[in-house]
Design a protein around this motif. Structure first.
Motif, mmCIF file in Angstrom:
data_model
loop_
_atom_site.group_PDB
_atom_site.id
_atom_site.type_symbol
_atom_site.label_atom_id
_atom_site.label_comp_id
_atom_site.label_asym_id
_atom_site.label_seq_id
_atom_site.Cartn_x
_atom_site.Cartn_y
_atom_site.Cartn_z
ATOM 1 N N PHE A 153 2.786 45.615 24.774
ATOM 2 C CA PHE A 153 3.821 46.470 25.342
ATOM 3 C C PHE A 153 4.974 46.698 24.361
ATOM 4 C CE2 PHE A 153 2.042 44.880 29.446
ATOM 5 C CZ PHE A 153 1.645 46.120 29.931
ATOM 6 N N ASN A 154 5.096 45.842 23.354
ATOM 7 C CA ASN A 154 6.239 45.922 22.452
ATOM 8 C C ASN A 154 5.884 46.304 21.019
ATOM 9 O OD1 ASN A 154 7.992 44.972 24.513
ATOM 10 N ND2 ASN A 154 7.293 42.888 24.114
ATOM 11 N N ASN A 155 4.615 46.231 20.641
ATOM 12 C CA ASN A 155 4.271 46.448 19.239
ATOM 13 C C ASN A 155 2.789 46.844 19.139
ATOM 14 O OD1 ASN A 155 4.486 46.598 16.512
ATOM 15 N ND2 ASN A 155 5.017 44.458 16.165
ATOM 16 N N THR A 156 2.408 47.328 17.960
ATOM 17 C CA THR A 156 1.007 47.636 17.668
ATOM 18 C C THR A 156 0.693 47.113 16.279
ATOM 19 O OG1 THR A 156 1.086 49.644 19.016
ATOM 20 C CG2 THR A 156 -0.729 49.439 17.457
ATOM 21 N N ILE A 157 -0.325 46.257 16.180
ATOM 22 C CA ILE A 157 -0.717 45.656 14.909
ATOM 23 C C ILE A 157 -2.186 45.988 14.654
ATOM 24 C CG2 ILE A 157 -0.910 43.523 13.595
ATOM 25 C CD1 ILE A 157 1.207 42.320 15.440
#
Length: 205
Positions: A103-107
């Protein structure tokens, strides 16, 4: 008498005096010389139309003119992806792309078949800050950045493993496909609890 009748017909039609009569056995077959001269010279419109008629040969498919494809129309706009070979190239042709979309980042981390990471990227690495890190556009940029770095090592086809419920799931997959990598399979590896550990308390939104 025939010549006289022809002259009267021409005068009644209002033709100019440039028409002259030739003997019946002439090359023109008795036709007025002015008409033959006009036909040889042609009109200015015909002269202009001649160069326009010289077009490129049309390719025929089953008796029908072949229509241009989207690739032909956009060939000038679609440039080839420029990939510079890495200094310590590892010559990895097939690998695995692990996409973690929270929900807060994409790696996005790309590994070889043994699991050794050859390229990675994240929203913070691509200069996204705050709430922009969790957007679909950030996931697209992250996936392209990781794919370029992996293609510098010779990567051509990948297997995608997606984890997490974030907005960047679909965008990352589309970006990996658009950049030129061949996708062999897509697997969802999001962990699902089967009444295991007690979950954390619900968020108040």
């Amino acid at each position: 008498m025939r010549h006289l009748a022809l002259v009267l017909v021409l005068l009644s039609l209002g033709c100019s005096s440039e028409f002259t009569l030739e003997p019946e056995g002439g090359a023109a077959g008795g036709a007025p010389a002015g008409t033959a001269a006009k036909g040889a010279a042609g009109t200015p419109g015909d002269a202009k139309a001649a160069p326009a008629g010289e077009q490129k040969p049309v390719e025929m498919v089953h008796g029908v003119a072949k229509q241009p494809t989207a690739e032909d129309l956009l060939k000038e706009e679609l440039g080839a992806v420029k990939v510079r070979k890495a200094k310590g190239s590892k010559n990895v042709t097939s690998g695995v792309a692990n996409v973690l979309a929270s929900f807060n980042n994409t790696i996005v981390s790309i590994t070889d078949q043994k699991g050794a990471v050859i390229a990675w990227s994240s929203a913070g690495k691509c200069n996204f800050r705050g709430s922009r890190k969790s957007t679909a556009y950030a996931a697209q940029i992250v996936a392209q950045d990781a794919a370029r770095n992996a293609m510098a090592h010779g990567l051509k086809d990948i297997q995608i493993r997606v984890s997490g419920p974030g907005l960047g799931r679909d965008s990352a997959i589309r970006a990996l496909q658009a950049i030129g990598l061949e996708i062999t399979s897509i697997i969802d590896v999001t962990p699902i609890p089967h009444n295991g550990c007690r979950p954390r308390k619900r968020r108040r939104v």
